[in-house]
Design an enzyme around this catalytic site. Structure first.
Site, PDB file in Angstrom:
ATOM      1  N   GLU A 262     -24.538  38.877  12.093  1.00 14.70           N
ATOM      2  CA  GLU A 262     -24.135  37.483  12.313  1.00 14.70           C
ATOM      3  C   GLU A 262     -25.236  36.274  11.987  1.00 14.70           C
ATOM      4  OE1 GLU A 262     -21.242  36.615  12.857  1.00 14.70           O
ATOM      5  OE2 GLU A 262     -20.516  38.623  13.514  1.00 14.70           O
ATOM      6  N   CYS A 296     -25.052  28.222  14.702  1.00 16.10           N
ATOM      7  CA  CYS A 296     -24.721  28.692  13.402  1.00 16.10           C
ATOM      8  C   CYS A 296     -23.462  28.074  13.003  1.00 16.10           C
ATOM      9  CB  CYS A 296     -24.563  30.273  13.485  1.00 16.10           C
ATOM     10  SG  CYS A 296     -23.626  30.879  14.823  1.00 16.10           S
TER      11      CYS A 296
END
Length: 510
Positions: A262, A296
């Site tokens: 990720e 993110c």
């Protein structure tokens, strides 16, 4: 502070925990953790070394045979109890997240709520680890598939979500029958140690052994690299930068291990001429400045149709005037500090470089000084008029910088701009036009792992699989069928006939 006391955080803390037992000793390198909120020392942590890593690994390996033999619903019961303990400590842990990392208290509490939610999700999942049955081409044969735990799962998390990402991974890994070792960010280790003060109570209440879940605090070049290269860790889930993910993915692949990556995002909101700007405004602002741009999934680009560009620009400038930057523990604050001085420097460097490329800084970017800003980590969120091809626009800067990009023509041109970056995490479109929305969601639309219509890029529910494509790594965590990434698939064929027919009709007579 009261929440530090309630969570068992001491002035000097040992660097690893195998569940209830903390170790590492305080005679090792002590890392002082300062808060970006006020610059003050919170506590010290004894950084773990190679010997500590081996002790933690031995504990995990010893626990795995018992844990995988435990029925999945009973594993789920332990995770349920962890979720309840987190409910008891929600405000304390959320406050520590805010103080150690710098995000607003509301976001800190929300992060702990994510931990609670994923525990609830995992409890239900513990009774739904389904396989498939298949029809065999051979008479009196049965085929099916089932899923088995990997063993030791390594979890490497980043500072921006210092506890939620661990829960996403560890709760799912646990109900799947795995044991886990967590290497948190060395920038936010106290929240990790606090989690194990809480989890240790669950182990004690159930008379469970050490090693089911462990945490080890150490630098990436030592503990992180060791875990990545360790053949005893068949699965590594890593959250962080694209550069870090490339390193982790390459090393783990070289030993034929599995990864869940990720990594970074360069997320955009498309505003077509059919957008409802009143609806879009909170999504644009929160997406850009929430967690001080250190998500993110933060919104980094607004791709705006030329017919409404000036209107959107005006609306955003007015909205930014009302943003309150300050102490994140104050519930009226919108934006807290960046994580440290390096992050501040990176933001300033990016703003200088993008202006050299031709970008126009139209608001923000200053480092705030004076009363309340003594840590030197507070900045004013910035908006820059730019072009997508600028080098700095192509990069992910973990800071509250929002780029305004203009497009003309139909929505396909906006989608092309959105996709023209190496990252592929989150994306969104605001439009009241069904055709535009459906094109955005089509196979020739957004190339991101997350694509939203009339909501922003930031913030994801745990029920859906979370992750992205391209340099974002391709991994998926949390909901949907992401649990399959934490297990190994096995195909089974059972012959209940008196013959041994071979597949594809092959004859082999003896």
């Amino acid at each position: 502070m009261e929440f530090l006391k309630n969570l068992g955080i001491e002035s000097v803390n040992q660097g690893y925990c195998t569940g209830q037992i903390f170790g590492g000793g305080t005679d090792k390198e002590l890392r002082t953790i300062h808060s970006p909120v006020d610059g003050k020392e919170i506590a010290k942590v004894a950084m773990a070394n190679d010997q500590d890593y081996e002790l933690v690994m031995d504990s995990a390996k010893a626990a795995f045979p018992m844990w995988r033999h435990t029925p999945a619903p009973k594993r789920g019961e332990i995770v349920r109890q962890l979720g309840n303990k987190l409910r008891d400590y929600k405000h304390d842990l959320g406050s520590l997240v805010s103080y150690e990392m710098g995000k607003s208290l509301q976001e800190g509490l929300g992060e702990v709520q994510e931990m609670i939610d994923i525990c609830d999700f995992a409890v239900g999942l513990s009774r739904q680890l389904y396989g498939l049955t298949m029809h065999s081409e051979r008479e009196e044969h049965r085929m099916y598939e089932q899923w088995h735990p990997y063993g030791v799962v390594g979890i490497i998390s980043a500072f921006n979500f210092p506890v939620a990402v661990w829960a996403w991974n560890s709760a799912i890994a646990a109900v799947c029958g795995n044991v886990s070792i967590w290497k948190p960010s060395e920038k936010t280790p106290l929240t990790a140690l606090a989690c194990f003060k809480i989890f240790g109570q669950v182990l004690k209440d159930n008379n469970l052994p050490e090693g089911i879940m462990s945490v080890i605090v150490g630098d990436g070049p030592t503990i992180g690299e060791k875990m990545t290269a360790d053949r005893r860790v068949p699965l590594v889930s890593a959250t962080g930068s694209c550069r870090m993910g490339a390193r982790v993915g390459g090393v783990v692949a070289s030993r034929f291990g599995s990864t869940i990556l990720e990594l970074g995002g360069n997320n955009a909101i498309i505003l077509t001429k059919n957008a409802d700007l009143k609806l879009a405004l909170p999504a644009m602002v929160f997406g850009a400045v929430g967690t001080a741009g250190q998500r993110c999934t933060s919104t980094r680009r607004l791709i705006i149709h030329e017919s409404i560009y000036d209107q959107v620009k005006s609306v955003m400038l007015k909205a930014y005037e009302g943003i309150k930057v300050g102490d994140p523990l104050d519930e009226n604050t919108h934006v807290g500090p960046l994580i440290d001085h390096d992050a501040v420097k990176a933001m300033q460097t990016t703003l200088s470089k993008v202006q050299e490329e031709g970008g126009k800084l139209i608001v923000g970017g200053e480092v705030l000084e004076g009363k309340g800003y003594e840590s030197g980590c507070y900045v004013k969120p910035a908006i820059v008029e730019a072009k997508n091809e600028y080098h700095m626009v192509q990069e992910e800067t973990f800071a509250p910088i929002l780029y305004l990009l203009k497009y003309s023509g139909d929505v396909s041109n906006a989608i092309a701009i959105q996709n023209d970056v190496v990252q592929g995490l989150s994306s969104a479109i605001f439009t009241e036009n069904l055709k535009e929305a459906e094109q955005f969601l089509s196979a020739w639309g957004s190339d991101c792992g997350i694509a939203n219509v009339n909501i922003g890029t930031s913030g994801a529910e745990i029920g859906g699989a979370f992750g992205g494509e391209k340099d974002t790594g391709g991994g998926r965590e949390s909901g949907s069928d992401s649990w399959k990434a934490y297990m190994r698939r096995q195909t089974n064929t059972i012959n209940y006939s008196d013959e041994l027919p071979l597949a594809q009709g092959i004859k082999f007579d003896l």
